[in-house]
Design an enzyme around this catalytic site. Structure first.
Site, PDB file in Angstrom:
ATOM      1  N   HIS A   4      37.952  55.469  71.980  1.00 26.19           N
ATOM      2  CA  HIS A   4      38.294  56.853  72.356  1.00 26.19           C
ATOM      3  C   HIS A   4      39.097  56.826  73.658  1.00 26.19           C
ATOM      4  O   HIS A   4      40.130  56.186  73.709  1.00 26.19           O
ATOM      5  CB  HIS A   4      36.986  57.660  72.455  1.00 26.19           C
ATOM      6  CG  HIS A   4      37.133  59.137  72.605  1.00 26.19           C
ATOM      7  ND1 HIS A   4      38.296  59.832  72.408  1.00 26.19           N
ATOM      8  CD2 HIS A   4      36.208  60.088  72.922  1.00 26.19           C
ATOM      9  CE1 HIS A   4      38.088  61.123  72.605  1.00 26.19           C
ATOM     10  NE2 HIS A   4      36.833  61.313  72.930  1.00 26.19           N
TER      11      HIS A   4
ATOM     12  N   HIS B  12      44.576  56.699  64.476  1.00 22.42           N
ATOM     13  CA  HIS B  12      43.901  57.935  64.888  1.00 22.42           C
ATOM     14  C   HIS B  12      43.127  58.497  63.706  1.00 22.42           C
ATOM     15  O   HIS B  12      43.587  58.401  62.566  1.00 22.42           O
ATOM     16  CB  HIS B  12      44.927  58.977  65.363  1.00 22.42           C
ATOM     17  CG  HIS B  12      44.337  60.065  66.186  1.00 22.42           C
ATOM     18  ND1 HIS B  12      43.706  61.151  65.633  1.00 22.42           N
ATOM     19  CD2 HIS B  12      44.237  60.200  67.526  1.00 22.42           C
ATOM     20  CE1 HIS B  12      43.270  61.938  66.602  1.00 22.42           C
ATOM     21  NE2 HIS B  12      43.570  61.384  67.770  1.00 22.42           N
TER      22      HIS B  12
ATOM     23  N   ASP C  75      47.297  57.192  73.798  1.00 23.69           N
ATOM     24  CA  ASP C  75      46.963  56.166  74.807  1.00 23.69           C
ATOM     25  C   ASP C  75      47.978  55.039  74.879  1.00 23.69           C
ATOM     26  O   ASP C  75      47.868  54.182  75.771  1.00 23.69           O
ATOM     27  CB  ASP C  75      45.582  55.582  74.481  1.00 23.69           C
ATOM     28  CG  ASP C  75      44.500  56.637  74.638  1.00 23.69           C
ATOM     29  OD1 ASP C  75      43.751  56.870  73.675  1.00 23.69           O
ATOM     30  OD2 ASP C  75      44.452  57.267  75.708  1.00 23.69           O
TER      31      ASP C  75
HETATM   32  C1  SDX Z   1      41.728  58.970  71.301  1.00 25.00           C
HETATM   33  O1  SDX Z   1      39.776  62.045  67.994  1.00 25.00           O
HETATM   34  C2  SDX Z   1      40.671  62.332  68.907  1.00 25.00           C
HETATM   35  O2  SDX Z   1      41.312  63.351  68.903  1.00 25.00           O
HETATM   36  C3  SDX Z   1      40.777  61.280  70.019  1.00 25.00           C
HETATM   37  C4  SDX Z   1      41.915  61.466  71.013  1.00 25.00           C
HETATM   38  C5  SDX Z   1      41.719  62.695  71.894  1.00 25.00           C
HETATM   39  O3  SDX Z   1      42.725  63.184  72.445  1.00 25.00           O
HETATM   40  O4  SDX Z   1      40.542  63.092  72.088  1.00 25.00           O
HETATM   41  O5  SDX Z   1      43.151  61.560  70.343  1.00 25.00           O
HETATM   42  C6  SDX Z   1      41.982  60.279  71.980  1.00 25.00           C
HETATM   43  O6  SDX Z   1      40.608  58.545  71.237  1.00 25.00           O
HETATM   44  C7  SDX Z   1      42.884  58.274  70.618  1.00 25.00           C
HETATM   45  C8  SDX Z   1      42.442  56.965  69.888  1.00 25.00           C
HETATM   46  C9  SDX Z   1      42.323  55.853  70.944  1.00 25.00           C
HETATM   47  N1  SDX Z   1      41.757  54.625  70.304  1.00 25.00           N
HETATM   48  C10 SDX Z   1      42.502  53.545  70.103  1.00 25.00           C
HETATM   49  O7  SDX Z   1      43.710  53.488  70.299  1.00 25.00           O
HETATM   50  C11 SDX Z   1      41.695  52.341  69.622  1.00 25.00           C
HETATM   51  C12 SDX Z   1      42.414  51.688  68.433  1.00 25.00           C
HETATM   52  N2  SDX Z   1      42.334  52.593  67.276  1.00 25.00           N
HETATM   53  C13 SDX Z   1      41.243  52.411  66.366  1.00 25.00           C
HETATM   54  O8  SDX Z   1      40.079  51.863  66.837  1.00 25.00           O
HETATM   55  C14 SDX Z   1      41.131  53.501  65.311  1.00 25.00           C
HETATM   56  O9  SDX Z   1      42.400  53.758  64.865  1.00 25.00           O
HETATM   57  C15 SDX Z   1      40.458  54.809  65.677  1.00 25.00           C
HETATM   58  C16 SDX Z   1      39.105  54.592  66.240  1.00 25.00           C
HETATM   59  C17 SDX Z   1      41.294  55.563  66.668  1.00 25.00           C
HETATM   60  C18 SDX Z   1      40.342  55.629  64.411  1.00 25.00           C
HETATM   61  O10 SDX Z   1      39.493  54.946  63.577  1.00 25.00           O
HETATM   62  P1  SDX Z   1      39.076  55.567  62.132  1.00 25.00           P
HETATM   63  O11 SDX Z   1      39.625  56.906  61.937  1.00 25.00           O
HETATM   64  O12 SDX Z   1      37.601  55.377  61.975  1.00 25.00           O
HETATM   65  O13 SDX Z   1      39.882  54.674  61.171  1.00 25.00           O
HETATM   66  P2  SDX Z   1      39.313  53.390  60.477  1.00 25.00           P
HETATM   67  O14 SDX Z   1      38.599  52.565  61.482  1.00 25.00           O
HETATM   68  O15 SDX Z   1      38.579  53.806  59.264  1.00 25.00           O
HETATM   69  O16 SDX Z   1      40.653  52.617  60.094  1.00 25.00           O
HETATM   70  C19 SDX Z   1      41.226  52.780  58.823  1.00 25.00           C
HETATM   71  C20 SDX Z   1      41.871  51.417  58.556  1.00 25.00           C
HETATM   72  C21 SDX Z   1      40.895  50.252  58.692  1.00 25.00           C
HETATM   73  O17 SDX Z   1      41.367  49.200  57.883  1.00 25.00           O
HETATM   74  P3  SDX Z   1      40.738  49.031  56.368  1.00 25.00           P
HETATM   75  O18 SDX Z   1      39.232  49.036  56.507  1.00 25.00           O
HETATM   76  O19 SDX Z   1      41.265  50.196  55.573  1.00 25.00           O
HETATM   77  O20 SDX Z   1      41.279  47.685  55.889  1.00 25.00           O
HETATM   78  O21 SDX Z   1      42.893  51.171  59.547  1.00 25.00           O
HETATM   79  C22 SDX Z   1      42.531  50.037  60.312  1.00 25.00           C
HETATM   80  C23 SDX Z   1      41.046  49.819  60.122  1.00 25.00           C
HETATM   81  O22 SDX Z   1      40.710  48.439  60.308  1.00 25.00           O
HETATM   82  N3  SDX Z   1      42.846  50.338  61.707  1.00 25.00           N
HETATM   83  C24 SDX Z   1      43.423  49.500  62.548  1.00 25.00           C
HETATM   84  C25 SDX Z   1      43.597  50.213  63.739  1.00 25.00           C
HETATM   85  N4  SDX Z   1      43.112  51.450  63.587  1.00 25.00           N
HETATM   86  C26 SDX Z   1      42.653  51.530  62.323  1.00 25.00           C
HETATM   87  N5  SDX Z   1      43.799  48.213  62.399  1.00 25.00           N
HETATM   88  C27 SDX Z   1      44.367  47.625  63.490  1.00 25.00           C
HETATM   89  N6  SDX Z   1      44.564  48.242  64.681  1.00 25.00           N
HETATM   90  C28 SDX Z   1      44.196  49.542  64.820  1.00 25.00           C
HETATM   91  N7  SDX Z   1      44.406  50.152  65.992  1.00 25.00           N
END
Ligand code: SDX
Length: 425
Positions: free
Chosen positions: A266, A307, A365
């Protein structure tokens, strides 16, 4: 009132369960699943991927189109024409202020920027190398010790004063976290400076010389505050709403939001992005890190990418990337290596099937940390800045929750543990 009905049939049930369906002004319809409880069933939605936990009028996100509206105004237009305190007013009141309302609001915020003198004693219980987010969670929670008796959460005026205090004091507390970590004296706020200038003064000023905040950096700082102000029902805002639903002190609720924001999935991602870019170190190593991000057996993820809601560009990331270019150009930082790595990383990821298929784009971010670093803010302070900015979102949602009849939040579960059994004789 329900516009439509959904009918749920379940094997073994003679009659379908009728569920009301509501439409909002924007976005998907919602199915009211509360009748399910009467039928002895719950919904099941770990991570709340498909759950609308509340009704709200504050912010709307269209993840597919990459749209973010505050009070109906697109974030791009607010970033271009507005400023952070005006957006604070909009989030709290639902309308942009008139010039007179804005002048009064800004004046009120200025008069609440100091914290109780005893707050500074509170810092001295921490080691100097404590993570500033650990200090911020504690100090903001401690505000409830100073305002625990002047707050009737059912009184709209009391809630308004609480919101003003928080918006006004968060920059002061954030800067105190930084000053404490470098062993410099706290800087008192100055009412002759605007919100962002005042923050830079409290961060980088010192008693030995007159500090003049750069207008360019102050403008960039204000834009970063504005872009992080609110984002619908994200993890930290949902935490604040849930904490608020028990009637807890609002300062304690905001502290719970700060705690939830800290995680690298997050708000902690901005700090993690810089750490990742520094770890990549050179464009030649990008492919290796992208491969790791795609490897299901490697927990590494591309920080600043992906996201829960956006399946397109995060509109804030686009503005942030443009601001990044502007700030570095103004500062004469030509070849910032981390920016070059970030831009190349973005380009590679956006062309890679793994990211394209999963609709993973840069989020808010991804570029913010490069701007903060250029301003001179240490990486450990990045999430503190996010918390400072997001406080208005948190308190606006807390206020909205308490502005109408409400219930304590109490989710249920799918229980798969042991059935009833007797203690061994
Ligand atoms: C913020 O919610 C909000 O509005 C948050 C925010 C706000 O203003 O409040 O926008 C701020 O928190 C932005 C996000 C910051 N986080 C990151 O940048 C960390 C990296 N991102 C991930 O950890 C992830 O994308 C999340 C946590 C942001 C979202 O995760 P989800 O929605 O639970 O998605 P998921 O984990 O189910 O991913 C779907 C697929 C998966 O692969 P498969 O299982 O389908 O094979 O996408 C992959 C994930 O492994 N994936 C990524 C990835 N993000 C998702 N793979 C590599 N790198 C990534 N960053």
């Amino acid at each position: 009132m329900a516009d439509k009905k959904a009918r749920l049939t379940i094997d073994g049930l003679d009659e379908a369960i009728e569920l009301p369906v509501y439409s909002g002004t924007e976005g998907p319809d919602v199915v009211d699943v509360r009748p399910l409880t009467g039928n002895g069933r719950f919904t099941y939605d770990p991570g709340f991927v498909s759950t609308a936990a509340c009704e709200s009028k504050i912010t709307y996100i269209d993840g597919g189109a990459g749209v973010l509206l505050h009070g109906g105004y697109p974030i791009e237009q607010l970033a271009e024409h507005s400023d952070y305190l005006e957006v604070c007013y909009l989030l709290l009141n639902g309308e942009l202020p008139t010039p007179e309302q804005k002048e009064e609001f800004v004046g009120t915020i200025k008069r609440h920027t100091m914290v109780h003198e005893q707050m500074s004693d509170f810092f001295h219980g921490f080691r100097r190398d404590a993570h500033p987010m650990a200090i911020m969670v504690a100090v903001v929670g401690a505000l409830s010790a100073f305002y625990h008796d002047s707050l009737d959460i059912d009184d709209a005026y009391h809630r308004e004063v609480c919101a003003y205090r928080l918006v006004a004091k968060m920059p002061t507390i954030a800067a105190m976290c930084y000053k404490y970590s470098i062993g410099q004296p706290f800087q008192y706020p100055r009412n002759d400076l605007n919100y962002a200038e005042n923050f830079l003064h409290m961060m980088f000023g010192n008693p030995c010389e007159d500090y003049k905040p750069s207008p360019v950096l102050a403008k960039a700082m204000d834009k970063i505050f504005l872009l992080h102000a609110d984002h619908e029902q994200n993890a930290s805002t949902s935490t604040v709403r849930l904490a608020g639903s028990s009637g807890a002190n609002p300062f304690a609720c905001i502290a719970s939001g700060i705690a939830a924001l800290w995680g690298p999935a997050h708000g902690g991602a901005n700090e993690a992005v810089l750490t990742m870019l520094e770890e990549i170190g050179d464009e030649s190593k990008i492919e290796e890190f992208v491969a790791r991000a795609k490897d299901p057996n490697d927990s590494f993820r591309l920080m600043g990418f992906g996201h829960r809601v956006y399946r397109n560009f995060d509109p804030r990331a686009k503005v942030m990337k443009q601001t990044c270019d502007e700030v570095l150009a103004e500062l004469g930082i030509e070849d910032e290596p981390l920016l070059k790595i970030a831009k190349r990383l973005e380009q590679i990821a956006l062309e890679d099937e793994y990211f394209v298929q999963r609709k993973l784009y840069p989020n808010v971010d991804f570029y913010s940390g490069i701007i903060l670093k250029a301003i001179g803010i240490p990486t450990t302070m990045f999430t503190v800045i996010f918390a400072l900015s997001r406080t208005i979102g948190w308190i606006s949602h807390w206020n909205e929750f308490h502005s109408s009849p409400n219930k304590i939040g109490r989710p249920r579960q799918l229980y798969t543990g042991p059935s009833k059994r007797d203690y061994p004789a």
